[in-house]
Design a protein around this motif. Structure first.
Motif, PDB file in Angstrom:
ATOM      1  N   LEU A  35       0.862  -1.178   0.000  1.00  0.00           N
ATOM      2  CA  LEU A  35       0.000   0.000   0.000  1.00  0.00           C
ATOM      3  C   LEU A  35       0.898   1.227   0.000  1.00  0.00           C
ATOM      4  O   LEU A  35       1.740   1.381   0.891  1.00  0.00           O
ATOM      5  N   ARG A  36       0.754   2.078  -1.009  1.00  0.00           N
ATOM      6  CA  ARG A  36       1.610   3.249  -1.134  1.00  0.00           C
ATOM      7  C   ARG A  36       0.760   4.520  -1.207  1.00  0.00           C
ATOM      8  O   ARG A  36      -0.351   4.506  -1.735  1.00  0.00           O
ATOM      9  N   SER A  37       1.316   5.593  -0.675  1.00  0.00           N
ATOM     10  CA  SER A  37       0.720   6.920  -0.792  1.00  0.00           C
ATOM     11  C   SER A  37       1.733   7.804  -1.500  1.00  0.00           C
ATOM     12  O   SER A  37       2.740   8.190  -0.905  1.00  0.00           O
ATOM     13  N   ILE A  38       1.483   8.094  -2.774  1.00  0.00           N
ATOM     14  CA  ILE A  38       2.475   8.770  -3.603  1.00  0.00           C
ATOM     15  C   ILE A  38       2.195  10.265  -3.680  1.00  0.00           C
ATOM     16  O   ILE A  38       3.027  11.088  -3.310  1.00  0.00           O
ATOM     17  N   ALA A  39       1.021  10.644  -4.151  1.00  0.00           N
ATOM     18  CA  ALA A  39       0.700  12.064  -4.307  1.00  0.00           C
ATOM     19  C   ALA A  39       0.476  12.741  -2.963  1.00  0.00           C
ATOM     20  O   ALA A  39       0.854  13.893  -2.756  1.00  0.00           O
ATOM     21  N   ASP A  40      -0.148  12.010  -2.033  1.00  0.00           N
ATOM     22  CA  ASP A  40      -0.463  12.545  -0.707  1.00  0.00           C
ATOM     23  C   ASP A  40      -0.076  11.491   0.320  1.00  0.00           C
ATOM     24  O   ASP A  40      -0.565  10.363   0.281  1.00  0.00           O
ATOM     25  N   PHE A  41       0.822  11.848   1.244  1.00  0.00           N
ATOM     26  CA  PHE A  41       1.339  10.879   2.212  1.00  0.00           C
ATOM     27  C   PHE A  41       0.231  10.222   3.019  1.00  0.00           C
ATOM     28  O   PHE A  41       0.329   9.053   3.396  1.00  0.00           O
ATOM     29  N   SER A  42      -0.837  10.947   3.294  1.00  0.00           N
ATOM     30  CA  SER A  42      -1.897  10.438   4.171  1.00  0.00           C
ATOM     31  C   SER A  42      -2.989   9.672   3.430  1.00  0.00           C
ATOM     32  O   SER A  42      -3.862   9.082   4.072  1.00  0.00           O
ATOM     33  N   TYR A  43      -2.949   9.667   2.077  1.00  0.00           N
ATOM     34  CA  TYR A  43      -4.018   9.008   1.320  1.00  0.00           C
ATOM     35  C   TYR A  43      -3.421   7.969   0.374  1.00  0.00           C
ATOM     36  O   TYR A  43      -2.675   8.321  -0.540  1.00  0.00           O
ATOM     37  N   PRO A  44      -3.730   6.676   0.548  1.00  0.00           N
ATOM     38  CA  PRO A  44      -3.199   5.635  -0.343  1.00  0.00           C
ATOM     39  C   PRO A  44      -3.732   5.801  -1.761  1.00  0.00           C
ATOM     40  O   PRO A  44      -4.931   5.974  -1.969  1.00  0.00           O
ATOM     41  N   ASP A  45      -2.847   5.735  -2.741  1.00  0.00           N
ATOM     42  CA  ASP A  45      -3.265   5.821  -4.139  1.00  0.00           C
ATOM     43  C   ASP A  45      -2.644   4.722  -5.004  1.00  0.00           C
ATOM     44  O   ASP A  45      -2.677   4.784  -6.223  1.00  0.00           O
ATOM     45  N   HIS A  46      -2.071   3.715  -4.347  1.00  0.00           N
ATOM     46  CA  HIS A  46      -1.541   2.564  -5.081  1.00  0.00           C
ATOM     47  C   HIS A  46      -1.596   1.358  -4.162  1.00  0.00           C
ATOM     48  O   HIS A  46      -1.212   1.432  -2.995  1.00  0.00           O
ATOM     49  N   TYR A  47      -2.100   0.228  -4.700  1.00  0.00           N
ATOM     50  CA  TYR A  47      -1.996  -1.010  -3.941  1.00  0.00           C
ATOM     51  C   TYR A  47      -1.679  -2.148  -4.894  1.00  0.00           C
ATOM     52  O   TYR A  47      -1.942  -2.083  -6.098  1.00  0.00           O
ATOM     53  N   LYS A  74      -6.006   8.199  -9.078  1.00  0.00           N
ATOM     54  CA  LYS A  74      -5.720   9.607  -9.316  1.00  0.00           C
ATOM     55  C   LYS A  74      -6.971  10.400  -8.980  1.00  0.00           C
ATOM     56  O   LYS A  74      -8.050  10.110  -9.511  1.00  0.00           O
ATOM     57  N   ASP A  75      -6.823  11.382  -8.103  1.00  0.00           N
ATOM     58  CA  ASP A  75      -7.980  12.169  -7.630  1.00  0.00           C
ATOM     59  C   ASP A  75      -9.070  11.257  -7.073  1.00  0.00           C
ATOM     60  O   ASP A  75     -10.268  11.434  -7.336  1.00  0.00           O
ATOM     61  N   SER A 113      -6.980   1.332 -18.625  1.00  0.00           N
ATOM     62  CA  SER A 113      -7.275   2.657 -18.083  1.00  0.00           C
ATOM     63  C   SER A 113      -8.772   2.900 -18.203  1.00  0.00           C
ATOM     64  O   SER A 113      -9.271   3.195 -19.304  1.00  0.00           O
ATOM     65  N   PRO A 114      -9.537   2.752 -17.116  1.00  0.00           N
ATOM     66  CA  PRO A 114     -11.006   2.854 -17.207  1.00  0.00           C
ATOM     67  C   PRO A 114     -11.503   4.232 -17.601  1.00  0.00           C
ATOM     68  O   PRO A 114     -12.543   4.343 -18.260  1.00  0.00           O
ATOM     69  N   GLN A 115     -10.796   5.292 -17.232  1.00  0.00           N
ATOM     70  CA  GLN A 115     -11.253   6.632 -17.575  1.00  0.00           C
ATOM     71  C   GLN A 115     -11.148   6.910 -19.076  1.00  0.00           C
ATOM     72  O   GLN A 115     -11.909   7.694 -19.628  1.00  0.00           O
ATOM     73  N   LYS A 116     -10.177   6.248 -19.743  1.00  0.00           N
ATOM     74  CA  LYS A 116     -10.010   6.413 -21.182  1.00  0.00           C
ATOM     75  C   LYS A 116     -10.490   5.204 -21.967  1.00  0.00           C
ATOM     76  O   LYS A 116     -10.537   5.249 -23.196  1.00  0.00           O
ATOM     77  N   ASP A 117     -10.828   4.123 -21.243  1.00  0.00           N
ATOM     78  CA  ASP A 117     -11.221   2.860 -21.871  1.00  0.00           C
ATOM     79  C   ASP A 117     -10.141   2.393 -22.845  1.00  0.00           C
ATOM     80  O   ASP A 117     -10.422   2.045 -23.994  1.00  0.00           O
ATOM     81  N   GLU A 118      -8.899   2.354 -22.376  1.00  0.00           N
ATOM     82  CA  GLU A 118      -7.757   1.978 -23.205  1.00  0.00           C
ATOM     83  C   GLU A 118      -7.044   0.771 -22.610  1.00  0.00           C
ATOM     84  O   GLU A 118      -6.881   0.660 -21.390  1.00  0.00           O
TER      85      GLU A 118
END
Length: 225
Positions: A35-47, A74-75, A113-118
């Motif tokens: 579990l990683r928090s890259i953009a924000d230390f307090s919020y996980p954005d990768h697992y 992301k966001d 990539s679900p946001q781009k459907d790619e």
């Protein structure tokens, strides 16, 4: 420029728990969650969740096949999903109290990539040199504190640039007993891309669990991955 640099580069978190179960002298099972928090230390954005089977070869070689599931956010929304399979070989060499591990990996990844459907894919080759040494005893046993450093390089086989990442780690580990170990340290990661390079700075923390179903048991401290 100093303010811009401070905004782009900050401390991120890198948390891991891994399990190794020895079936017999040849085979073992590996599982890991990160579990990683890259953009924000307090919020996980990768697992990531991964697991595989390892087989010991003669002359201190161990081969392993692993599959894994990875998610990037992301966001607060899923940005990329990844399914990965890889084959690796780790060769260990001891010189006095020092242990040198040379590890090579060949990876194949499928992305969505679900946001781009790619859909996309990637193949990579990795090499890591890891050096560890117990500090307060002749070998790793319960109560031992060890120092651990490694350098790992990544090469893209299906895209550019060919040399795509470098990771450098330095830290310490503590072998609590025959089963549990803790590792902590600093991991610097440099990602190289045609659009520009990026540096990441991680505070690394890991819990290692080793279970032995065979008759012989030898303590090994979990290493950063």
């Amino acid at each position: 420029m100093l303010n811009l640099s401070a905004q782009e580069e900050h401390i991120s978190s890198y948390n891991s728990i891994n399990l190794n179960y020895t079936i017999n002298k040849k085979f073992s099972i590996y599982a890991e969650g990160q579990l990683r928090s890259i953009a924000d230390f307090s919020y996980p954005d990768h697992y990531e969740i991964k697991g595989g089977l390892a087989y010991k070869l003669p002359n201190n070689h161990k081969i392993m096949v692993v599959i894994g599931r990875y998610m990037n956010y992301k966001d607060h929304s899923v940005d990329k999903e990844e399914f990965r399979i890889w084959l690796q070989d780790a060769y260990k060499l001891n010189a006095g109290k020092f242990e040198f591990e040379n590890r090579v990996k060949l990876e194949k990844s499928w992305f969505y990539s679900p946001q781009k459907d790619e859909h996309s894919g990637r193949m990579r080759f990795l090499y890591r040199l890891n050096v560890s040494v117990p500090l307060n005893s002749a070998e790793v046993k319960p109560g031992t504190i060890s120092a651990n450093v490694y350098d790992e390089v990544y090469f893209l086989l299906t895209d550019q640039p060919f040399f795509s990442r470098n990771r450098v780690f330095g830290g310490f580990s503590y072998q609590a007993d025959q089963i549990f170990s803790l590792s902590a340290g600093y991991l610097w990661q440099r990602d190289l891309a045609l659009s520009g390079n990026k540096n990441l700075h991680y505070l690394y923390l890991a819990l290692g669990i080793k279970l032995d179903g065979s008759k012989s048991r030898k303590v090994k401290t979990a290493k950063a991955d």
